[in-house]
Design a protein around this motif. Sequence first.
Motif, PDB file in Angstrom:
ATOM      1  N   GLU A 112       0.664  -1.021  -0.081  1.00  0.00           N
ATOM      2  CA  GLU A 112      -0.090  -0.133  -0.065  1.00  0.00           C
ATOM      3  C   GLU A 112       0.815   1.184   0.079  1.00  0.00           C
ATOM      4  OE1 GLU A 112      -3.223   2.125   3.003  1.00  0.00           O
ATOM      5  OE2 GLU A 112      -3.196  -0.028   2.995  1.00  0.00           O
ATOM      6  N   LEU A 122       2.612   1.599  -3.678  1.00  0.00           N
ATOM      7  CA  LEU A 122       1.543   2.405  -4.506  1.00  0.00           C
ATOM      8  C   LEU A 122       1.176   3.666  -4.291  1.00  0.00           C
ATOM      9  CD1 LEU A 122      -0.509  -0.936  -4.979  1.00  0.00           C
ATOM     10  CD2 LEU A 122       1.604  -0.276  -6.204  1.00  0.00           C
ATOM     11  N   ARG A 124      -4.423  -6.761  -8.164  1.00  0.00           N
ATOM     12  CA  ARG A 124      -4.585  -5.612  -7.051  1.00  0.00           C
ATOM     13  C   ARG A 124      -4.021  -4.299  -7.573  1.00  0.00           C
ATOM     14  NH1 ARG A 124      -2.517  -6.450  -0.857  1.00  0.00           N
ATOM     15  NH2 ARG A 124      -2.658  -4.085  -0.282  1.00  0.00           N
ATOM     16  N   ILE A 125      -2.850  -4.500  -7.898  1.00  0.00           N
ATOM     17  CA  ILE A 125      -2.009  -3.171  -8.539  1.00  0.00           C
ATOM     18  C   ILE A 125      -2.607  -2.476  -9.572  1.00  0.00           C
ATOM     19  CG2 ILE A 125       0.051  -2.425  -9.354  1.00  0.00           C
ATOM     20  CD1 ILE A 125       1.459  -4.535  -7.586  1.00  0.00           C
ATOM     21  N   ALA A 126      -3.131  -3.363 -10.481  1.00  0.00           N
ATOM     22  CA  ALA A 126      -3.915  -2.841 -11.851  1.00  0.00           C
ATOM     23  C   ALA A 126      -2.852  -2.040 -12.477  1.00  0.00           C
ATOM     24  CB  ALA A 126      -5.100  -2.296 -11.610  1.00  0.00           C
ATOM     25  N   ASN A 165      -7.231  -6.722 -14.540  1.00  0.00           N
ATOM     26  CA  ASN A 165      -6.826  -5.285 -14.416  1.00  0.00           C
ATOM     27  C   ASN A 165      -5.416  -5.139 -14.955  1.00  0.00           C
ATOM     28  OD1 ASN A 165      -9.178  -5.214 -12.880  1.00  0.00           O
ATOM     29  ND2 ASN A 165      -8.092  -5.532 -10.802  1.00  0.00           N
ATOM     30  N   SER A 211      -2.076   4.676 -12.307  1.00  0.00           N
ATOM     31  CA  SER A 211      -2.496   4.534 -10.780  1.00  0.00           C
ATOM     32  C   SER A 211      -3.807   3.778 -10.323  1.00  0.00           C
ATOM     33  CB  SER A 211      -2.680   6.225 -10.769  1.00  0.00           C
ATOM     34  OG  SER A 211      -1.493   6.847 -10.756  1.00  0.00           O
ATOM     35  N   GLY A 212      -3.658   2.701 -10.869  1.00  0.00           N
ATOM     36  CA  GLY A 212      -4.756   1.574 -10.494  1.00  0.00           C
ATOM     37  C   GLY A 212      -6.135   1.635 -11.281  1.00  0.00           C
ATOM     38  N   THR A 213      -6.160   2.850 -12.087  1.00  0.00           N
ATOM     39  CA  THR A 213      -7.330   2.937 -12.697  1.00  0.00           C
ATOM     40  C   THR A 213      -7.618   1.939 -13.797  1.00  0.00           C
ATOM     41  OG1 THR A 213      -6.459   4.695 -14.304  1.00  0.00           O
ATOM     42  CG2 THR A 213      -7.643   5.476 -12.354  1.00  0.00           C
ATOM     43  N   ARG A 259      -8.547  -0.807 -13.124  1.00  0.00           N
ATOM     44  CA  ARG A 259      -9.569  -1.587 -12.473  1.00  0.00           C
ATOM     45  C   ARG A 259     -10.772  -1.061 -13.416  1.00  0.00           C
ATOM     46  NH1 ARG A 259     -10.708   0.409  -8.158  1.00  0.00           N
ATOM     47  NH2 ARG A 259      -9.565   2.337  -8.136  1.00  0.00           N
TER      48      ARG A 259
END
Length: 435
Positions: free
Chosen positions: A21, A24, A328-330, A350, A378-380, A382
């Motif tokens: 966490e 990231l 999880r990181i996507a 993802n 940035s994880g988007t 997902r």
Amino acid sequence: MNSKSIRRLRAADKTFDKQLEQLLAWEAVANKEVEDTVAEILQQVRSRGDAAVIEYTNRFDRREIAQAEEFALGPEVLVEALGRIGAEERDALEVAAQRVREYHEHQRQESWRYTEADGTVLGQQITPMERVGIYVPGGKASYPSSVLMNAIPAKVAGVDSVMMVVPAPEGELNDLVLAAAAIAGVDRLYTIGGAQAVAALAYGTETIPAVDKIVGPGNIFVATAKRAVFGHVAIDMIAGPSEILVICDGVTEPDWIAMDLLSQAEHDEQAQSILLCPDEEFIDAVEVSLQRLLAELPRAHIAAKSLADRAALIQVDSLEQALEISNRIAPEHLEVSVAEPELLLPKIRNAGAIFLGRYTAEALGDYCAGPNHVLPTSGTARFSSPLGVYDFQKRSSIIYCSPEGADKLGRVAMTLARGEGLEAHARSAAFRVKR
């Protein structure tokens, strides 16, 4: 960079979730001063048009523009730039453009409809946007690939007018960028940048017509301006730092993986490079390669900062666990450098772009593979997708009732409308119902 500069993590550690966490964590710089400056620029351009664009362009780009005609370039300027670049560069641009065009032609959606038993017709009409603006960094920077990736999908979609803005600090323009615009079919080009360019595209000026959508990367002022005009016009995304995540089984050449990680680290100091691998000895070898190869790079100081601050070499228990962490990181870019990558593909949920196999370097996707390099960060990933033809097409629903369909649907609509307390809706439907 010393041997302890790259973060090493183990997925088996009890504190791994918290460590991941922290790794990231990234937020766009929340700068009230930038937001206030951008708000003022947007307001001035909206109210004063070309005059404000000229004023801000002269101030920020150190130019001496007297009238709007000086920042509006005709197509002949693009063609001239195409003639000035070397043959090898032109061939590379044309090959890349053709591959990008062919790939995106597969994405084009067509209108469709079907007829129900009572004659009612339902469907969807697909239409392109009328005008789109693409923002391309300029000056000494050279990003012709950004021109191709943003303009070509719009042209494939059938957009009537693709307008490009590119800043020209001190009047300097890059021939490769202009040549790419010629090859991509850009219709109009304006040598302006920053928040004033975004404002001009969003609201229109005496010289620049307002567009329906703004796409393309830029600095914090550009990103802040795009966020501010969203809703008045569409935008592609607010992009964060570039990212790469590599899943490797420990058999690929360590130098290859190290250079793939470095290819993102050299973008900027906030870029993120992550390796997931079950083989500790291989991770050690990759770290040694990173140390050696980094020293050979012209942008070593940028890459070293990126590796020290945001990179990680993560040991996992298995490739299955690597996939779980990856989802999880996507990530924006995901390399699956294993023996049989297609076996893992169904489990990838993802990722912006997926690069399968040992021979598929992420850098190929940046330039010439064909798929778009404008990707969610940035994880988007997902919930977001790469830029594509579908981003420049609109969908309109088609409803064409037969008399019988109007009777059947009208009775349903009357009941539901009265249940919502909307009597005019109910009576509107009732006028078409058979007595």
